[in-house]
Design a protein around this motif. Structure first.
Motif, PDB file in Angstrom:
ATOM      1  N   THR A  13      -3.200  -3.439   5.049  1.00  0.00           N
ATOM      2  CA  THR A  13      -2.610  -3.105   3.740  1.00  0.00           C
ATOM      3  C   THR A  13      -3.651  -3.518   2.698  1.00  0.00           C
ATOM      4  O   THR A  13      -4.655  -4.137   3.047  1.00  0.00           O
ATOM      5  N   ARG A  14      -3.387  -3.234   1.433  1.00  0.00           N
ATOM      6  CA  ARG A  14      -4.350  -3.660   0.412  1.00  0.00           C
ATOM      7  C   ARG A  14      -4.300  -5.171   0.209  1.00  0.00           C
ATOM      8  O   ARG A  14      -5.296  -5.800  -0.079  1.00  0.00           O
ATOM      9  N   ARG A  15      -3.101  -5.735   0.366  1.00  0.00           N
ATOM     10  CA  ARG A  15      -2.933  -7.193   0.211  1.00  0.00           C
ATOM     11  C   ARG A  15      -2.218  -7.739   1.441  1.00  0.00           C
ATOM     12  O   ARG A  15      -1.239  -7.128   1.895  1.00  0.00           O
ATOM     13  N   PRO A  16      -2.649  -8.929   1.969  1.00  0.00           N
ATOM     14  CA  PRO A  16      -1.915  -9.502   3.098  1.00  0.00           C
ATOM     15  C   PRO A  16      -0.478  -9.826   2.686  1.00  0.00           C
ATOM     16  O   PRO A  16      -0.231 -10.197   1.547  1.00  0.00           O
ATOM     17  N   ASN A  42       1.470   9.341  13.174  1.00  0.00           N
ATOM     18  CA  ASN A  42       1.694   9.448  11.724  1.00  0.00           C
ATOM     19  C   ASN A  42       3.145   9.773  11.432  1.00  0.00           C
ATOM     20  O   ASN A  42       3.628  10.863  11.740  1.00  0.00           O
ATOM     21  N   VAL A  43       3.845   8.785  10.843  1.00  0.00           N
ATOM     22  CA  VAL A  43       5.233   9.011  10.407  1.00  0.00           C
ATOM     23  C   VAL A  43       5.342   8.812   8.896  1.00  0.00           C
ATOM     24  O   VAL A  43       6.434   8.615   8.373  1.00  0.00           O
ATOM     25  N   ALA A  44       4.196   8.847   8.197  1.00  0.00           N
ATOM     26  CA  ALA A  44       4.191   8.533   6.757  1.00  0.00           C
ATOM     27  C   ALA A  44       4.286   9.821   5.937  1.00  0.00           C
ATOM     28  O   ALA A  44       5.375  10.301   5.616  1.00  0.00           O
ATOM     29  N   LEU A  64       2.717  13.271  15.726  1.00  0.00           N
ATOM     30  CA  LEU A  64       2.815  13.547  14.289  1.00  0.00           C
ATOM     31  C   LEU A  64       4.226  13.987  13.914  1.00  0.00           C
ATOM     32  O   LEU A  64       4.746  14.958  14.471  1.00  0.00           O
ATOM     33  N   ASP A  65       4.824  13.267  12.949  1.00  0.00           N
ATOM     34  CA  ASP A  65       6.121  13.685  12.419  1.00  0.00           C
ATOM     35  C   ASP A  65       5.953  14.394  11.084  1.00  0.00           C
ATOM     36  O   ASP A  65       6.902  14.972  10.566  1.00  0.00           O
ATOM     37  N   VAL A  66       4.740  14.322  10.525  1.00  0.00           N
ATOM     38  CA  VAL A  66       4.507  14.834   9.172  1.00  0.00           C
ATOM     39  C   VAL A  66       3.178  15.589   9.115  1.00  0.00           C
ATOM     40  O   VAL A  66       2.250  15.290   9.876  1.00  0.00           O
ATOM     41  N   GLY A  78       0.123  -0.087   6.770  1.00  0.00           N
ATOM     42  CA  GLY A  78       1.339  -0.231   5.949  1.00  0.00           C
ATOM     43  C   GLY A  78       2.278  -1.216   6.609  1.00  0.00           C
ATOM     44  O   GLY A  78       2.722  -0.977   7.733  1.00  0.00           O
ATOM     45  N   MET A  79       2.551  -2.337   5.932  1.00  0.00           N
ATOM     46  CA  MET A  79       3.459  -3.342   6.513  1.00  0.00           C
ATOM     47  C   MET A  79       4.559  -3.633   5.499  1.00  0.00           C
ATOM     48  O   MET A  79       4.818  -4.771   5.126  1.00  0.00           O
ATOM     49  N   GLY A  80       5.239  -2.553   5.073  1.00  0.00           N
ATOM     50  CA  GLY A  80       6.369  -2.694   4.148  1.00  0.00           C
ATOM     51  C   GLY A  80       7.659  -2.735   4.944  1.00  0.00           C
ATOM     52  O   GLY A  80       7.698  -3.212   6.081  1.00  0.00           O
ATOM     53  N   ARG A  81       8.710  -2.196   4.341  1.00  0.00           N
ATOM     54  CA  ARG A  81      10.047  -2.262   4.961  1.00  0.00           C
ATOM     55  C   ARG A  81      10.041  -1.615   6.347  1.00  0.00           C
ATOM     56  O   ARG A  81      10.523  -2.198   7.329  1.00  0.00           O
ATOM     57  N   ILE A  82       9.485  -0.402   6.462  1.00  0.00           N
ATOM     58  CA  ILE A  82       9.537   0.306   7.753  1.00  0.00           C
ATOM     59  C   ILE A  82       8.472  -0.247   8.700  1.00  0.00           C
ATOM     60  O   ILE A  82       8.722  -0.424   9.899  1.00  0.00           O
ATOM     61  N   GLY A  83       7.290  -0.556   8.177  1.00  0.00           N
ATOM     62  CA  GLY A  83       6.229  -1.134   9.011  1.00  0.00           C
ATOM     63  C   GLY A  83       6.720  -2.387   9.725  1.00  0.00           C
ATOM     64  O   GLY A  83       6.441  -2.594  10.918  1.00  0.00           O
TER      65      GLY A  83
HETATM   66  P1  NAP Z   1       7.068   0.140   1.430  1.00  0.00           P
HETATM   67  O1  NAP Z   1       8.085  -0.884   1.804  1.00  0.00           O
HETATM   68  O2  NAP Z   1       6.773   0.376  -0.008  1.00  0.00           O
HETATM   69  O3  NAP Z   1       5.709  -0.233   2.197  1.00  0.00           O
HETATM   70  C1  NAP Z   1       4.529   0.443   1.965  1.00  0.00           C
HETATM   71  C2  NAP Z   1       3.383  -0.330   2.628  1.00  0.00           C
HETATM   72  O4  NAP Z   1       2.187   0.445   2.498  1.00  0.00           O
HETATM   73  C3  NAP Z   1       3.112  -1.689   2.023  1.00  0.00           C
HETATM   74  O5  NAP Z   1       2.850  -2.621   3.025  1.00  0.00           O
HETATM   75  C4  NAP Z   1       1.865  -1.452   1.166  1.00  0.00           C
HETATM   76  O6  NAP Z   1       1.098  -2.660   1.066  1.00  0.00           O
HETATM   77  C5  NAP Z   1       1.142  -0.389   1.988  1.00  0.00           C
HETATM   78  N1  NAP Z   1       0.243   0.426   1.183  1.00  0.00           N
HETATM   79  C6  NAP Z   1       0.527   1.091   0.048  1.00  0.00           C
HETATM   80  N2  NAP Z   1      -0.561   1.718  -0.419  1.00  0.00           N
HETATM   81  C7  NAP Z   1      -1.573   1.438   0.443  1.00  0.00           C
HETATM   82  C8  NAP Z   1      -2.955   1.784   0.486  1.00  0.00           C
HETATM   83  N3  NAP Z   1      -3.526   2.536  -0.460  1.00  0.00           N
HETATM   84  N4  NAP Z   1      -3.694   1.330   1.528  1.00  0.00           N
HETATM   85  C9  NAP Z   1      -3.127   0.549   2.477  1.00  0.00           C
HETATM   86  N5  NAP Z   1      -1.821   0.191   2.488  1.00  0.00           N
HETATM   87  C10 NAP Z   1      -1.051   0.620   1.469  1.00  0.00           C
HETATM   88  O7  NAP Z   1       7.461   1.553   2.016  1.00  0.00           O
HETATM   89  P2  NAP Z   1       8.418   1.905   3.245  1.00  0.00           P
HETATM   90  O8  NAP Z   1       9.838   1.861   2.820  1.00  0.00           O
HETATM   91  O9  NAP Z   1       7.994   1.096   4.436  1.00  0.00           O
HETATM   92  O10 NAP Z   1       8.032   3.467   3.464  1.00  0.00           O
HETATM   93  C11 NAP Z   1       6.699   3.846   3.677  1.00  0.00           C
HETATM   94  C12 NAP Z   1       6.543   5.362   3.624  1.00  0.00           C
HETATM   95  O11 NAP Z   1       7.020   5.940   4.833  1.00  0.00           O
HETATM   96  C13 NAP Z   1       7.323   6.107   2.550  1.00  0.00           C
HETATM   97  O12 NAP Z   1       6.696   6.032   1.280  1.00  0.00           O
HETATM   98  C14 NAP Z   1       7.371   7.533   3.094  1.00  0.00           C
HETATM   99  O13 NAP Z   1       6.263   8.284   2.641  1.00  0.00           O
HETATM  100  C15 NAP Z   1       7.262   7.326   4.609  1.00  0.00           C
HETATM  101  N6  NAP Z   1       8.518   7.709   5.294  1.00  0.00           N
HETATM  102  C16 NAP Z   1       8.510   8.742   6.196  1.00  0.00           C
HETATM  103  C17 NAP Z   1       9.703   9.086   6.840  1.00  0.00           C
HETATM  104  C18 NAP Z   1       9.749  10.195   7.841  1.00  0.00           C
HETATM  105  O14 NAP Z   1      10.781  10.828   7.962  1.00  0.00           O
HETATM  106  N7  NAP Z   1       8.688  10.442   8.599  1.00  0.00           N
HETATM  107  C19 NAP Z   1      10.878   8.411   6.553  1.00  0.00           C
HETATM  108  C20 NAP Z   1      10.841   7.381   5.645  1.00  0.00           C
HETATM  109  C21 NAP Z   1       9.650   7.026   5.014  1.00  0.00           C
HETATM  110  P3  NAP Z   1       0.078  -2.908  -0.160  1.00  0.00           P
HETATM  111  O15 NAP Z   1       0.795  -2.490  -1.394  1.00  0.00           O
HETATM  112  O16 NAP Z   1      -0.219  -4.385  -0.079  1.00  0.00           O
HETATM  113  O17 NAP Z   1      -1.132  -2.091   0.146  1.00  0.00           O
END
Ligand code: NAP
Ligand code: 8YV
Length: 318
Positions: A172-175, A227-229, A253-255, A149-154
């Motif tokens: 991720t699914r897409r670079p 794992n923090v997802a 593990l946080d989750v 996962g390389m979104g906002r938090i990644g």
């Molecule tokens: P985001 O910006 O939407 O990023 C999600 C990333 O995951 C994207 O890079 C996406 O890339 C990738 N992804 C999605 N589906 C995938 C799949 N099937 N296989 C591989 N990669 C995949 O989300 P974010 O804001 O960073 O937050 C991510 C998650 O962190 C949240 O949805 C939440 O569950 C978790 N979180 C946990 C805590 C905590 O307290 N522990 C706090 C905040 C958030 P692609 O779409 O290209 O695959």
């Protein structure tokens, strides 16, 4: 039954009472999931929701006037956003305001796990230090981290690892066009090449058990999983087996799959650091998340649309 002209808003549980409920109370009739009646259901135009309670098709079907579901949290896997979209219901979440906080916690958890910080703390408290030194342990040096996962938090996690001098790759699914790090299309291949996996993808059916026995086997006996997802992203039974058999080194593990119920088998493991889902759990960040819930709802009812709609319910529409 609601008896005033204010729109009715259903709380699925407590949602930051001092921020969300205090600001919404003057403008909405606040209803609670436990006590609202079928007579109230027809009046509900908004939901504010948090955590475990599912906002699913069945609940939405009971609420014919529902317009918006505002989720407290960036992850909205407990909201059926596809069903909401079909019904013309807006869904919002709380992105960005928690990126740095969650990334801080992730680095803390990674360091705690690699450098055995909770174990060392227990060692001092139980009086073991006077009997001898704490054993030497593993290092973050010479490790490559693979972020799933390389979104906002990644990205916020990757920035921190860069400052630590730790090489980072990602799956991720897409670079990502704006990310210069090596991208792996196949998770197992990345797991094989790295020494640490950090999981930060959304939960839900698409990522369920993405980290499974073959991925853990590929990570190998020196490997560490963070794992923090969401708990659902990791096959917990496979992880427990790998930690017990030491086919991976450790996990942070946080989750968990069924929060707050953590399988007791984890408690006996000295190679696991366990946290109670505290990635964003500071006064500062939870207040910012609560404010974004309020801002989304007020903006919607002021006719200005949502502030942070989720992808399934884009704004402006179509
Ligand atoms: P985001 O910006 O939407 O990023 C999600 C990333 O995951 C994207 O890079 C996406 O890339 C990738 N992804 C999605 N589906 C995938 C799949 N099937 N296989 C591989 N990669 C995949 O989300 P974010 O804001 O960073 O937050 C991510 C998650 O962190 C949240 O949805 C939440 O569950 C978790 N979180 C946990 C805590 C905590 O307290 N522990 C706090 C905040 C958030 P692609 O779409 O290209 O695959
Ligand atoms: C919250 C989270 O703890 O934002 C998320 O996705 O997991 C956390 O910030 C949770 O959503 C609210 O309880």
């Amino acid at each position: 039954m609601t008896d005033d002209a204010r729109p009715a808003l259903l709380l699925t549980g407590p949602v930051m009472e001092d921020v969300v409920e205090r600001q919404l109370a003057p403008r909405f009739t606040l209803l609670s999931l436990d006590t609202f009646s079928d007579a109230d259901a027809g009046a509900v135009r908004a939901i504010a929701t948090r955590g475990k309670v599912r906002v699913d098709e069945a609940l939405m079907a009971r609420l014919p006037a529902l317009e918006i579901v505002a989720n407290f949290g960036v992850g909205y896997d407990t909201v059926d956003a596809a069903a909401a979209a079909r019904r013309g219901v807006m869904v919002t979440n709380t992105p960005d305001v928690l990126n740095e906080e969650v990334a801080d916690l992730t680095l803390g958890l990674l360091l705690a796990t690699v450098r055995q910080i909770p174990q060392a703390d227990r060692f001092v408290r139980e009086g073991s230090w006077v009997k001898g030194a704490f054993p030497l342990g593993p290092t973050l040096r010479d490790r490559t981290v693979g972020i799933i996962g390389m979104g906002r938090i990644g990205k916020a996690i990757a920035r921190r690892l860069d400052a630590f001098g730790v090489p980072v790759v990602y799956h991720t699914r897409r670079p990502q066009p704006d990310v210069a790090l090596r991208h792996y299309q196949r998770l197992e291949e990345m797991a094989h090449d790295v020494d640490v996996l950090v999981v930060i993808v959304p939960g839900g059916p698409a990522t369920r058990h993405l980290v499974n026995a073959p991925v853990l086997a590929a990570l190998g006996p020196d490997g560490i999983l963070i794992n923090v997802a969401r708990g659902t992203v990791v096959d917990e039974l496979a992880l427990l087996a790998a930690l017990k058999a030491r086919t991976i080194l450790a996990a942070g593990l946080d989750v968990f799959e069924d929060e707050p119920n953590v399988p007791e088998a984890f408690f006996a493991l000295d190679n696991a650091v366990l946290l109670p889902h505290v990635g964003s759990a500071t006064h500062y960040t939870r207040a910012a998340m609560g404010q974004l819930v309020v801002d989304n709802i007020l903006s919607w009812f002021d006719g200005k649309g949502p502030v942070t709609p989720v992808v399934e319910t884009p704004w402006p529409q179509g």
